[in-house]
Design an enzyme around this catalytic site. Structure first.
Site, PDB file in Angstrom:
ATOM      1  N   HIS A 118       5.870  -0.420  -2.858  1.00 35.34           N
ATOM      2  CA  HIS A 118       5.539   0.426  -3.976  1.00 35.34           C
ATOM      3  C   HIS A 118       5.911   2.104  -3.171  1.00 35.34           C
ATOM      4  O   HIS A 118       5.068   2.214  -4.348  1.00 35.34           O
ATOM      5  CB  HIS A 118       4.378   0.018  -4.179  1.00 35.34           C
ATOM      6  CG  HIS A 118       4.223  -1.478  -4.052  1.00 35.34           C
ATOM      7  ND1 HIS A 118       3.170  -2.433  -4.954  1.00 35.34           N
ATOM      8  CD2 HIS A 118       5.346  -2.029  -5.103  1.00 35.34           C
ATOM      9  CE1 HIS A 118       3.333  -3.378  -4.740  1.00 35.34           C
ATOM     10  NE2 HIS A 118       4.557  -3.814  -5.021  1.00 35.34           N
ATOM     11  N   CYS A 148       9.496  20.380 -11.537  1.00 34.31           N
ATOM     12  CA  CYS A 148      11.025  20.108 -11.043  1.00 34.31           C
ATOM     13  C   CYS A 148      11.372  21.649 -10.892  1.00 34.31           C
ATOM     14  O   CYS A 148      11.459  21.861 -11.848  1.00 34.31           O
ATOM     15  CB  CYS A 148      11.933  18.707 -11.379  1.00 34.31           C
ATOM     16  SG  CYS A 148      12.825  18.835 -10.827  1.00 34.31           S
ATOM     17  N   ASP A 207      -0.653   4.092   0.967  1.00 37.62           N
ATOM     18  CA  ASP A 207      -1.449   5.161   1.559  1.00 37.62           C
ATOM     19  C   ASP A 207      -1.104   5.166   3.245  1.00 37.62           C
ATOM     20  O   ASP A 207      -1.491   6.333   4.215  1.00 37.62           O
ATOM     21  CB  ASP A 207      -2.690   4.291   1.795  1.00 37.62           C
ATOM     22  CG  ASP A 207      -2.694   3.940   2.730  1.00 37.62           C
ATOM     23  OD1 ASP A 207      -3.802   2.110   2.587  1.00 37.62           O
ATOM     24  OD2 ASP A 207      -1.798   3.094   3.663  1.00 37.62           O
ATOM     25  N   THR A 235      -5.086  -8.783   0.291  1.00 45.31           N
ATOM     26  CA  THR A 235      -3.745  -8.840  -1.025  1.00 45.31           C
ATOM     27  C   THR A 235      -4.801  -9.746  -1.923  1.00 45.31           C
ATOM     28  O   THR A 235      -5.137 -10.621  -1.415  1.00 45.31           O
ATOM     29  CB  THR A 235      -2.211  -9.033  -0.972  1.00 45.31           C
ATOM     30  OG1 THR A 235      -1.919  -8.545  -2.582  1.00 45.31           O
ATOM     31  CG2 THR A 235      -2.115 -10.571  -0.862  1.00 45.31           C
ATOM     32  N   ASN A 258       0.898  -1.152  -0.056  1.00 50.65           N
ATOM     33  CA  ASN A 258      -0.349  -0.356  -0.041  1.00 50.65           C
ATOM     34  C   ASN A 258       1.050   1.386   0.142  1.00 50.65           C
ATOM     35  O   ASN A 258       1.827   0.777   0.068  1.00 50.65           O
ATOM     36  CB  ASN A 258      -0.855   0.149   0.903  1.00 50.65           C
ATOM     37  CG  ASN A 258      -1.670  -1.135   1.779  1.00 50.65           C
ATOM     38  OD1 ASN A 258      -2.149  -1.648   0.397  1.00 50.65           O
ATOM     39  ND2 ASN A 258      -2.285  -1.166   2.624  1.00 50.65           N
TER      40      ASN A 258
HETATM   41  C1  BV8 Z   1       8.376  -5.309 -11.575  1.00 54.74           C
HETATM   42  C2  BV8 Z   1       1.440   1.643  -6.828  1.00 54.74           C
HETATM   43  C3  BV8 Z   1      10.529  -6.069 -13.145  1.00 54.74           C
HETATM   44  C4  BV8 Z   1       1.025   1.808  -7.295  1.00 54.74           C
HETATM   45  C5  BV8 Z   1       0.445  -1.191  -7.465  1.00 54.74           C
HETATM   46  C6  BV8 Z   1       2.888 -11.492 -15.804  1.00 54.74           C
HETATM   47  C7  BV8 Z   1       3.079 -12.496 -15.202  1.00 54.74           C
HETATM   48  C8  BV8 Z   1       3.753 -11.787 -13.660  1.00 54.74           C
HETATM   49  C9  BV8 Z   1       4.411 -10.737 -13.255  1.00 54.74           C
HETATM   50  C10 BV8 Z   1       3.850 -10.093 -14.749  1.00 54.74           C
HETATM   51  C11 BV8 Z   1       3.268  -9.963 -15.381  1.00 54.74           C
HETATM   52  N1  BV8 Z   1       3.475  -9.044 -16.419  1.00 54.74           N
HETATM   53  C12 BV8 Z   1       4.030  -7.886 -15.885  1.00 54.74           C
HETATM   54  C13 BV8 Z   1       4.230  -8.399 -15.167  1.00 54.74           C
HETATM   55  C14 BV8 Z   1       5.077  -7.605 -13.968  1.00 54.74           C
HETATM   56  C15 BV8 Z   1       3.935  -7.043 -12.955  1.00 54.74           C
HETATM   57  C16 BV8 Z   1       2.957  -7.080 -12.425  1.00 54.74           C
HETATM   58  O1  BV8 Z   1       3.154  -8.321 -10.996  1.00 54.74           O
HETATM   59  N2  BV8 Z   1       1.316  -7.415 -13.000  1.00 54.74           N
HETATM   60  C17 BV8 Z   1       1.152  -8.244 -12.929  1.00 54.74           C
HETATM   61  C18 BV8 Z   1      -0.804  -7.226 -12.796  1.00 54.74           C
HETATM   62  C19 BV8 Z   1       0.702  -9.502 -13.507  1.00 54.74           C
HETATM   63  N3  BV8 Z   1       4.180  -6.633 -11.878  1.00 54.74           N
HETATM   64  C20 BV8 Z   1       5.216  -5.294 -11.701  1.00 54.74           C
HETATM   65  O2  BV8 Z   1       5.587  -4.163 -13.129  1.00 54.74           O
HETATM   66  C21 BV8 Z   1       5.831  -4.963 -10.940  1.00 54.74           C
HETATM   67  N4  BV8 Z   1       7.362  -4.320 -10.896  1.00 54.74           N
HETATM   68  O3  BV8 Z   1       7.916  -6.266 -12.036  1.00 54.74           O
HETATM   69  O4  BV8 Z   1       9.502  -4.759 -12.402  1.00 54.74           O
HETATM   70  C22 BV8 Z   1      10.424  -5.126 -14.145  1.00 54.74           C
HETATM   71  C23 BV8 Z   1      10.461  -3.642 -14.344  1.00 54.74           C
HETATM   72  C24 BV8 Z   1      11.442  -3.702 -15.653  1.00 54.74           C
HETATM   73  C25 BV8 Z   1      11.921  -4.156 -16.314  1.00 54.74           C
HETATM   74  C26 BV8 Z   1      11.475  -4.986 -15.935  1.00 54.74           C
HETATM   75  C27 BV8 Z   1      11.486  -5.929 -14.773  1.00 54.74           C
HETATM   76  C28 BV8 Z   1       5.359  -3.512  -9.965  1.00 54.74           C
HETATM   77  C29 BV8 Z   1       4.371  -3.958  -9.504  1.00 54.74           C
HETATM   78  C30 BV8 Z   1       3.954  -2.260  -8.258  1.00 54.74           C
HETATM   79  C31 BV8 Z   1       2.525  -1.847  -9.201  1.00 54.74           C
HETATM   80  N5  BV8 Z   1       2.062  -0.771  -8.570  1.00 54.74           N
HETATM   81  N6  BV8 Z   1       0.794  -0.336  -6.788  1.00 54.74           N
HETATM   82  C32 BV8 Z   1       0.100   2.979  -7.007  1.00 54.74           C
HETATM   83  O5  BV8 Z   1      -1.028   1.974  -5.862  1.00 54.74           O
HETATM   84  O6  BV8 Z   1      -1.180   3.367  -7.729  1.00 54.74           O
HETATM   85  S1  BV8 Z   1       0.184  -2.757  -7.245  1.00 54.74           S
HETATM   86  C33 BV8 Z   1      -1.245  -2.262  -7.177  1.00 54.74           C
HETATM   87  O7  BV8 Z   1      -1.868  -3.233  -7.305  1.00 54.74           O
HETATM   88  C34 BV8 Z   1      -1.240  -2.319  -4.717  1.00 54.74           C
HETATM   89  O8  BV8 Z   1       0.500  -2.103  -4.602  1.00 54.74           O
HETATM   90  C35 BV8 Z   1      -0.592  -4.425  -5.032  1.00 54.74           C
HETATM   91  O9  BV8 Z   1       0.894  -5.024  -4.963  1.00 54.74           O
HETATM   92  C36 BV8 Z   1      -1.830  -4.448  -5.997  1.00 54.74           C
HETATM   93  C37 BV8 Z   1      -2.204  -5.475  -6.148  1.00 54.74           C
HETATM   94  O10 BV8 Z   1      -2.942  -4.683  -5.073  1.00 54.74           O
HETATM   95  P1  BV8 Z   1      -3.914  -5.488  -3.545  1.00 54.74           P
HETATM   96  O11 BV8 Z   1      -2.419  -4.842  -2.776  1.00 54.74           O
HETATM   97  O12 BV8 Z   1      -3.776  -6.979  -3.549  1.00 54.74           O
HETATM   98  O13 BV8 Z   1      -5.596  -4.661  -3.781  1.00 54.74           O
HETATM   99  P2  BV8 Z   1      -6.599  -5.610  -4.476  1.00 54.74           P
HETATM  100  O14 BV8 Z   1      -7.375  -4.557  -4.952  1.00 54.74           O
HETATM  101  O15 BV8 Z   1      -5.739  -6.619  -5.579  1.00 54.74           O
HETATM  102  O16 BV8 Z   1      -6.786  -6.503  -3.887  1.00 54.74           O
HETATM  103  C38 BV8 Z   1      -8.021  -6.198  -2.684  1.00 54.74           C
HETATM  104  C39 BV8 Z   1      -7.253  -7.697  -1.353  1.00 54.74           C
HETATM  105  O17 BV8 Z   1      -8.080  -6.970  -0.719  1.00 54.74           O
HETATM  106  C40 BV8 Z   1      -8.440  -9.074  -2.089  1.00 54.74           C
HETATM  107  O18 BV8 Z   1      -8.324  -9.896  -2.440  1.00 54.74           O
HETATM  108  C41 BV8 Z   1      -9.733  -8.465  -1.503  1.00 54.74           C
HETATM  109  O19 BV8 Z   1     -10.480  -9.998  -1.392  1.00 54.74           O
HETATM  110  C42 BV8 Z   1      -9.054  -8.148   0.164  1.00 54.74           C
HETATM  111  N7  BV8 Z   1      -9.897  -7.658   0.491  1.00 54.74           N
HETATM  112  C43 BV8 Z   1     -11.234  -6.437   0.327  1.00 54.74           C
HETATM  113  N8  BV8 Z   1     -12.033  -5.991   1.567  1.00 54.74           N
HETATM  114  C44 BV8 Z   1     -11.201  -6.634   2.810  1.00 54.74           C
HETATM  115  C45 BV8 Z   1      -9.920  -7.666   2.109  1.00 54.74           C
HETATM  116  N9  BV8 Z   1      -9.158  -8.044   3.055  1.00 54.74           N
HETATM  117  C46 BV8 Z   1      -9.414  -7.881   3.958  1.00 54.74           C
HETATM  118  N10 BV8 Z   1      -9.953  -6.961   4.769  1.00 54.74           N
HETATM  119  C47 BV8 Z   1     -10.890  -6.926   4.433  1.00 54.74           C
HETATM  120  N11 BV8 Z   1     -12.237  -5.476   4.972  1.00 54.74           N
END
Ligand code: BV8
Length: 252
Positions: free
Chosen positions: A124, A152, A109, A193, A107
């Site tokens: 992140h 900047c 936040d 997550t 997060n």
């Molecule tokens: C990188 C900041 C290397 C910005 C974020 C294919 C396969 C594997 C990986 C990849 C692929 N293609 C591309 C990739 C890499 C990619 C990736 O993983 N993509 C995914 C989508 C497939 N990753 C990247 O790009 C990362 N960098 O790999 O670099 C690289 C770089 C350059 C050159 C070569 C290599 C960077 C990833 C970071 C992105 N930034 N956030 C911003 O906030 O604006 S990601 C953002 O979404 C979050 O930070 C978090 O990481 C992600 C997922 O969000 P979650 O936190 O899990 O939240 P979400 O909404 O998804 O889910 C909420 C969960 O809570 C749910 O399960 C729900 O049921 C639950 N919930 C709901 N209410 C509750 C609850 N749980 C408990 N209590 C509740 N009340």
């Protein structure tokens, strides 16, 4: 236990009570009960037509810097209006009780720090910080000329939030510390997550491959669920206080 507090498996409670090194990984779900929309929630209002993955990228910023800057400005204003919830506060108490505690968050936040967590690894980045898109260095003040995004003061490049976008590298020191802790812990809690975004999503697997007990706290199933030894199927704001209560009074 009253009807509200869920029954927790004694084995789970025993594992957490006996943890020497507890690692916690949090995602947007832990902030949901504070009123912060998760990534999976449909985007609201002005942003309804965008998916976060479309906005949280350097390409989106190059293409539409104003739209991306204003999305983050809207999120920053939202952060200013919300408070940490019982889930965040429970982690502060757990940090006090466990011999070694590492909190890793996806997060941006800042709610863990506002709740009182001291040692937070921000994989992140943090939406409250701003940096130069060209120099990649933090900027804490700039002239408000009305231009969006602002410029900047050093190089005139566009300013951007200090968060990690998709296809951007994570801060090397943050991911190195997170990997080291995940490989060394004996209990790993994955909280709120969807376990979809890498490399964060690999951390619980790094732990379980070395024999750690993995616990998932999430109302829904995720790709991690089948690999977790225990799961607390419910909101973090309910499950984490119940877990803390089940641990009993702090010793000493
Ligand atoms: C990188 C900041 C290397 C910005 C974020 C294919 C396969 C594997 C990986 C990849 C692929 N293609 C591309 C990739 C890499 C990619 C990736 O993983 N993509 C995914 C989508 C497939 N990753 C990247 O790009 C990362 N960098 O790999 O670099 C690289 C770089 C350059 C050159 C070569 C290599 C960077 C990833 C970071 C992105 N930034 N956030 C911003 O906030 O604006 S990601 C953002 O979404 C979050 O930070 C978090 O990481 C992600 C997922 O969000 P979650 O936190 O899990 O939240 P979400 O909404 O998804 O889910 C909420 C969960 O809570 C749910 O399960 C729900 O049921 C639950 N919930 C709901 N209410 C509750 C609850 N749980 C408990 N209590 C509740 N009340």
């Amino acid at each position: 236990m009253n009807s509200r507090t869920p029954e927790l498996a004694e084995e789970l409670v025993h594992a957490v009570r006996g943890a020497h090194h507890l690692v916690v990984l949090t995602g947007a779900g832990i902030s949901a009960e504070s009123g912060v929309p998760t990534f999976r929630d449909a985007q609201t209002g002005l942003w309804a037509k965008f998916r976060p993955e479309e906005l949280a990228t350097p390409e989106a910023f190059r293409r539409s810097p104003k739209v991306v800057w204003e999305w983050y400005a809207w999120r920053r204003q939202l952060m200013a209006r919300v408070e940490p919830n019982a889930g965040h506060r429970t982690l502060v108490e757990l940090e006090r009780r466990v011999p070694q505690f590492t909190l890793i968050t996806q997060n941006v936040d800042g709610l863990h720090q506002r709740a009182g967590s001291r040692n937070v690894i921000e994989l992140h980045g943090n939406i409250a910080r701003t940096k130069c898109f060209e120099e990649d260095t933090l900027v804490d003040r700039w002239e408000d000329t009305g231009e969006v995004p602002p410029r900047c003061p050093r190089c005139g490049g566009r300013l951007r939030p200090d968060v990690v976008w998709f296809n951007e590298m994570l801060p090397p020191e943050a991911i190195a510390r997170a990997l080291e802790a995940s490989r060394a812990c004996d209990v790993f809690l994955s909280i709120g997550t969807s376990a979809l975004v890498h490399p964060a999503a690999s951390l619980p697997f790094e732990a379980s491959e070395r024999g750690a007990t993995v616990v998932e706290v999430n109302p829904d199933d995720t790709p991690l669920t089948a690999h977790a030894r225990f799961r607390l199927r419910g909101p973090a704001g309910v499950m984490l206080p119940a877990l803390l209560a089940a641990l009993g009074p702090a010793s000493g």
